[in-house]
Design a protein around this motif. Structure first.
Motif, short mmCIF file in Angstrom:
data_model
loop_
_atom_site.label_atom_id
_atom_site.label_comp_id
_atom_site.label_asym_id
_atom_site.label_seq_id
_atom_site.Cartn_x
_atom_site.Cartn_y
_atom_site.Cartn_z
N VAL A 90 0.81 -1.23 0.00
CA VAL A 90 0.00 0.00 0.00
C VAL A 90 0.84 1.28 0.00
O VAL A 90 0.39 2.32 -0.47
N PHE A 91 2.10 1.19 0.46
CA PHE A 91 2.95 2.39 0.48
C PHE A 91 3.29 2.85 -0.94
O PHE A 91 3.71 3.99 -1.16
N MET A 92 3.09 1.95 -1.92
CA MET A 92 3.36 2.30 -3.32
C MET A 92 2.14 2.96 -3.99
O MET A 92 2.13 3.20 -5.20
N TYR A 93 1.13 3.26 -3.20
CA TYR A 93 -0.10 3.88 -3.71
C TYR A 93 -0.43 5.15 -2.93
O TYR A 93 -0.04 5.29 -1.77
N ASP A 94 -1.14 6.05 -3.58
CA ASP A 94 -1.71 7.22 -2.90
C ASP A 94 -3.21 7.02 -2.78
O ASP A 94 -3.85 6.56 -3.73
N ARG A 95 -3.77 7.38 -1.62
CA ARG A 95 -5.23 7.31 -1.42
C ARG A 95 -5.82 8.62 -1.94
O ARG A 95 -5.42 9.69 -1.50
N LYS A 96 -6.74 8.54 -2.88
CA LYS A 96 -7.31 9.73 -3.50
C LYS A 96 -8.83 9.63 -3.62
O LYS A 96 -9.38 8.54 -3.77
N ALA A 97 -9.47 10.79 -3.58
CA ALA A 97 -10.87 10.87 -4.00
C ALA A 97 -10.83 11.13 -5.50
O ALA A 97 -10.13 12.03 -5.96
N VAL A 98 -11.52 10.31 -6.26
CA VAL A 98 -11.53 10.42 -7.72
C VAL A 98 -12.91 10.87 -8.17
O VAL A 98 -13.91 10.20 -7.89
#
Length: 204
Positions: A90-98
């Motif tokens: 998960v550290f290789m991802y950003d949490r975003k509102a799309v």
């Protein structure tokens, strides 16, 4: 629950409305949750490796943690994937509102509306060109604020779809054979009742 006092609930309501869920259904779900007649639903995230360097982030919403864990692990392992340790993917991802918008937005007008709404940090991307013309990515806490900003530009609420996603920081291209096998894992996961969404880092 009061949607104004609970931003996560407000975002869920907006997401449900954007996905054409009837208002009656939304109110009924809130009422049931308020009365405590439903199980205690919990969010959980699983991380997994696919084939050819692919990774998966699996978001689950379940009232039975043991069932969800067993189903997800079985689904991944049966198809030659591997469940990863918590935090290793998960550290290789950003949490975003799309926000997916089914019309093209004027960039300058969007910037003005976003600043007015207090969302000065966002990414604007082209959509898939079929149903989605534009994508706007923002911090998850600012999803509903950005939706309001886009509506203030005269965009119909029905043309705005708001979701929360994990976006890969470093997409990888895998072979065609590995891509097909990874998609089999993803599709099988998406068929599970407890799985809310599956994100991956494949660029092809």
């Amino acid at each position: 629950p009061d949607p104004n006092a609970n931003r996560a609930l407000a975002d869920l309501i907006k997401q449900a409305k954007a996905n054409s869920v009837p208002v009656d259904n939304i109110q009924r779900a809130i009422k049931k949750a308020s009365e405590g007649n439903v199980g205690d639903f919990k969010e959980k995230t699983f991380e997994a490796y696919g084939l050819g360097g692919a990774s998966l982030v699996i978001s689950v919403l379940t009232d039975n943690d043991n069932r969800a864990t067993a189903d997800v692990k079985s689904c991944v392992n049966k198809r030659d994937g591997k469940i990863a340790e918590q935090g290793s993917v998960v550290f290789m991802y950003d949490r975003k509102a799309v926000l997916e918008i089914s019309e093209t937005l004027d960039e300058e007008a969007l910037l003005e509306a976003a600043i007015e709404a207090g969302c000065d940090d966002y990414e604007l991307e082209e959509g898939d060109g079929e149903e989605i013309s534009t994508q706007v990515l923002v911090d998850p806490k600012e999803g509903s604020m950005m939706a309001e900003a886009i509506k203030s530009m005269g965009v119909d609420e029905e043309k705005i779809k708001l979701t929360l996603s994990y976006i890969s920081k470093a997409p990888v291209e895998v072979s065609e054979a590995d891509f097909e096998k990874n998609m089999q894992i993803i599709e099988a996961l998406e068929d599970l009742d407890d799985v809310d969404s599956v994100e991956h880092n494949m660029s092809n």
